[in-house]
Design an enzyme around this catalytic site. Structure first.
Site, PDB file in Angstrom:
ATOM      1  N   GLU A   1     -10.723 -18.894 -37.972  1.00 54.29           N
ATOM      2  CA  GLU A   1     -10.244 -19.810 -39.008  1.00 54.29           C
ATOM      3  C   GLU A   1      -9.143 -20.682 -38.440  1.00 54.29           C
ATOM      4  OE1 GLU A   1      -9.212 -18.194 -43.033  1.00 54.29           O
ATOM      5  OE2 GLU A   1      -7.489 -19.531 -42.837  1.00 54.29           O
TER       6      GLU A   1
ATOM      7  N   GLU B   1      -6.669 -11.728 -42.708  1.00 49.90           N
ATOM      8  CA  GLU B   1      -5.293 -11.937 -42.270  1.00 49.90           C
ATOM      9  C   GLU B   1      -4.354 -10.873 -42.820  1.00 49.90           C
ATOM     10  OE1 GLU B   1      -4.097 -15.926 -43.242  1.00 49.90           O
ATOM     11  OE2 GLU B   1      -5.442 -16.810 -41.744  1.00 49.90           O
TER      12      GLU B   1
HETATM   13  C1  IDC Z   1      -6.021 -21.142 -48.993  1.00 52.11           C
HETATM   14  C2  IDC Z   1      -6.836 -22.205 -49.695  1.00 52.11           C
HETATM   15  C3  IDC Z   1      -6.205 -22.559 -51.002  1.00 52.11           C
HETATM   16  C4  IDC Z   1      -6.013 -21.292 -51.824  1.00 52.11           C
HETATM   17  C5  IDC Z   1      -5.198 -20.293 -51.023  1.00 52.11           C
HETATM   18  C6  IDC Z   1      -5.003 -18.972 -51.743  1.00 52.11           C
HETATM   19  O1  IDC Z   1      -6.945 -23.325 -48.857  1.00 52.11           O
HETATM   20  O2  IDC Z   1      -7.002 -23.483 -51.699  1.00 52.11           O
HETATM   21  O3  IDC Z   1      -5.322 -21.616 -53.019  1.00 52.11           O
HETATM   22  O4  IDC Z   1      -5.866 -20.019 -49.805  1.00 52.11           O
HETATM   23  O5  IDC Z   1      -6.220 -18.333 -51.959  1.00 52.11           O
HETATM   24  C7  IDC Z   1      -5.220 -18.841 -44.604  1.00 52.11           C
HETATM   25  C8  IDC Z   1      -6.167 -18.061 -45.405  1.00 52.11           C
HETATM   26  C9  IDC Z   1      -6.926 -18.959 -46.353  1.00 52.11           C
HETATM   27  C10 IDC Z   1      -6.027 -20.021 -46.919  1.00 52.11           C
HETATM   28  C11 IDC Z   1      -5.627 -20.923 -45.769  1.00 52.11           C
HETATM   29  C12 IDC Z   1      -4.789 -22.124 -46.183  1.00 52.11           C
HETATM   30  O6  IDC Z   1      -7.055 -17.301 -44.616  1.00 52.11           O
HETATM   31  O7  IDC Z   1      -7.461 -18.156 -47.377  1.00 52.11           O
HETATM   32  O8  IDC Z   1      -6.744 -20.764 -47.869  1.00 52.11           O
HETATM   33  N1  IDC Z   1      -4.917 -20.124 -44.793  1.00 52.11           N
HETATM   34  O9  IDC Z   1      -3.601 -21.723 -46.790  1.00 52.11           O
HETATM   35  N2  IDC Z   1      -4.508 -18.398 -43.590  1.00 52.11           N
HETATM   36  C13 IDC Z   1      -3.701 -19.377 -43.164  1.00 52.11           C
HETATM   37  C14 IDC Z   1      -3.950 -20.501 -43.923  1.00 52.11           C
END
Ligand code: IDC
Length: 507
Positions: A435, A351
């Site tokens: 995702e 992302e």
């Molecule tokens: C989130 C995880 C969370 C973690 C955070 C930071 O769910 O536990 O603390 O990342 O690392 C994304 C990302 C994905 C995110 C997810 C939800 O690709 O890594 O995971 N998210 O926030 N993009 C949109 C949402």
């Protein structure tokens, strides 16, 4: 009463039986699982006292000879020597499996690693004596044939021609290096099976390119994927839709990307697993060992006949150019390693986000990484876009050149609604939802199953493939698993969170 007693005895027998071939470090989905289980079931293998088998440890002269003796049914000689394997080494020598100088029966080298050329000779003499092959074919096919000692030519040529051994990814046999306990089991089982031994011979499952289990909707059915217009199609040109789970960050939740975990979701109907290897936040840039976790997960997914995404998970490092050099090296290595596998899909930047644009940052980065991967593989490559892979409209104004490229769109049902579906519908690009979550965009809150249902319907109508965030037991609503879910015996409904239930019902 009598029935109860019989039942208890039955349970006892079953548990003794299953205990007997369950090593703590040999799991379903491991490439050697079938061989090691079968050999243990037959009583040929003994693990260590702590219940482990140590499949990756180097095998010694004495160990290899004794397993070969057991499998081939050779009786051990009485011997005065105190070494545990001496009786078997003596009878193997007498049977002509090897010569005096190769493993002197005086015992000094019993506990030294055996080399590959000698182990091949012993295995061939024991199971397939008298087999031969074509010198010219094999000496050209094996790249390092010249490294063999002359006395091993015949055995190696026969073993190679009978598919008892294969070269490594570069076509080398490495005749003078050692081999692991798991590799030794594979060679022995192949030879014994060809001889007509234990079970009908099946072409061996190589660790990185072939499944050990065949599944409907899997790689064995669909083969190499490609992109036609906006669709993902299989080898026959039919539309393919992949559904599965993304791991959470492998640096934190690698245990939920194990062979057992991957098998558990495949058993529930998933044909896709995404390995999210964070670059920052303690991921690959800081700790290169995360790559080993990723490789194990990829191999496990291939073993389960699933498609598998290798995800370069940029996130806090919003500009993909920040770690572009590491990404080039990483994807060069991965695409070489998996060049023969139709299962592997490359996601080159999870992302992109922050103060960046498609034209100045993401597109030039993508061009660099795509050209690296294309040296080895024509597989599917997934490309993100700015604003956390939502700016499809920007990518659509200046799309990349090349084949088998798809654009990712990521959504979270509590945050992204109609307007983003609209964008997908209008962009005209091949889209892959690598995702998505049932929660809000922070991975928590909700869950928003009504909106998630709209998304599922929308993706189904368009044949869009997806992976859900995420297969782990973290205390956040996007996690599919309840705290302490144990995946060693599959995933039961009561181990699933509300999100997990919804998602698993849509595989
Ligand atoms: C989130 C995880 C969370 C973690 C955070 C930071 O769910 O536990 O603390 O990342 O690392 C994304 C990302 C994905 C995110 C997810 C939800 O690709 O890594 O995971 N998210 O926030 N993009 C949109 C949402």
């Amino acid at each position: 009463m009598k029935r109860k007693v019989l039942f208890l005895i039955f349970i006892l027998i079953i548990s003794i039986f299953t205990q007997a071939h369950a090593f703590s470090d040999v799991n379903r989905g491991d490439w050697y699982y079938d061989n090691v289980s079968e050999m243990t079931r037959q009583g040929y293998l003994k693990g260590y006292d702590d219940g482990s088998f140590r499949p990756s440890d180097i095998i010694t002269n004495a160990e290899l000879v004794s397993v070969v003796c057991r499998v081939s049914g050779l009786k051990e000689n009485n011997s005065g020597n105190k070494h545990w394997a001496d009786g078997m080494v003596q009878s193997a020598l007498k049977a002509g499996f090897f010569d005096w100088d190769e493993i002197p029966p005086t015992g000094e080298t019993y506990d030294e690693p055996i080399n590959r050329q000698l182990s091949i000779k012993i295995v061939m003499k024991a199971f397939l004596p008298g087999r031969s092959g074509d010198y010219n074919n094999v000496s050209t096919a094996v790249r390092d044939f010249a490294k063999l000692d002359g006395r091993y030519y015949d055995s190696v040529i026969a073993a190679y021609s009978e598919n008892v051994i294969f070269g490594d990814e570069n076509g080398n046999l490495n005749p003078k290096s050692s081999l692991t306990r798991a590799e030794a089991c594979a060679i022995i089982m192949r030879a014994a099976n060809i001889k007509g031994g234990l079970t009908p011979y099946e072409p061996p499952a190589s660790q990185t390119t072939k499944p050990i289990t065949l599944r409907t909707g899997g790689v064995s059915e669909n083969g190499y994927l490609s992109v036609e217009g906006t669709r993902l199609v299989n080898e026959r040109g039919d539309t393919v839709v992949l559904h599965g789970m993304s791991s959470h960050g492998l640096q934190w939740f690698g245990n939920f990307a194990s062979g057992n975990a991957v098998k558990a979701i495949a058993d529930r109907g998933a044909n896709l697993f995404r390995c999210a290897m964070y670059t920052d936040e303690g991921g690959y840039i800081a700790d290169k060992t995360v790559k080993d976790t990723l490789i194990r997960a990829v191999d496990s997914a291939i073993g389960q006949d699933m498609y598998v995404i290798i995800d370069w998970h940029i996130l806090s490092d919003g500009n993909p150019l920040t770690h572009a050099e590491e990404a080039e090296q990483f994807f060069a290595e991965m695409s070489a390693r998996y060049k023969d596998s139709p299962a592997v899909i490359y996601e080159i930047c999870n992302e992109p986000n922050g103060n960046i644009t498609w034209n100045e940052n993401v597109r030039p980065y993508a061009e660099r990484i795509i050209s690296v991967i294309r040296e080895n593989s024509n597989g599917i490559i997934l490309v993100g876009s700015p604003t956390w892979s939502q700016d499809l409209h920007e990518a659509a104004k200046n799309p990349l050149n090349g084949e088998n490229l798809m654009y990712t769109c990521h959504f979270y049902a509590g945050t992204h609604t109609d307007w983003l579906r609209q964008r997908i519908a209008e962009c005209g690009l091949p889209v892959f939802v690598s995702e998505w979550g049932t929660s809000s965009a922070d991975g928590n809150g909700g869950v928003y199953l009504d909106e998630a249902k709209k998304w599922i319907d929308f993706m189904n109508e368009r044949g869009i493939s997806w992976a859900n965030w995420s297969l782990c037991d973290k205390n956040e609503s996007s996690a599919a698993l309840k705290n302490n879910a144990n995946l060693n015996d599959g995933i039961s409904d009561d181990e699933l969170t509300e999100s997990g239930k919804f998602v698993f019902n849509n595989f």
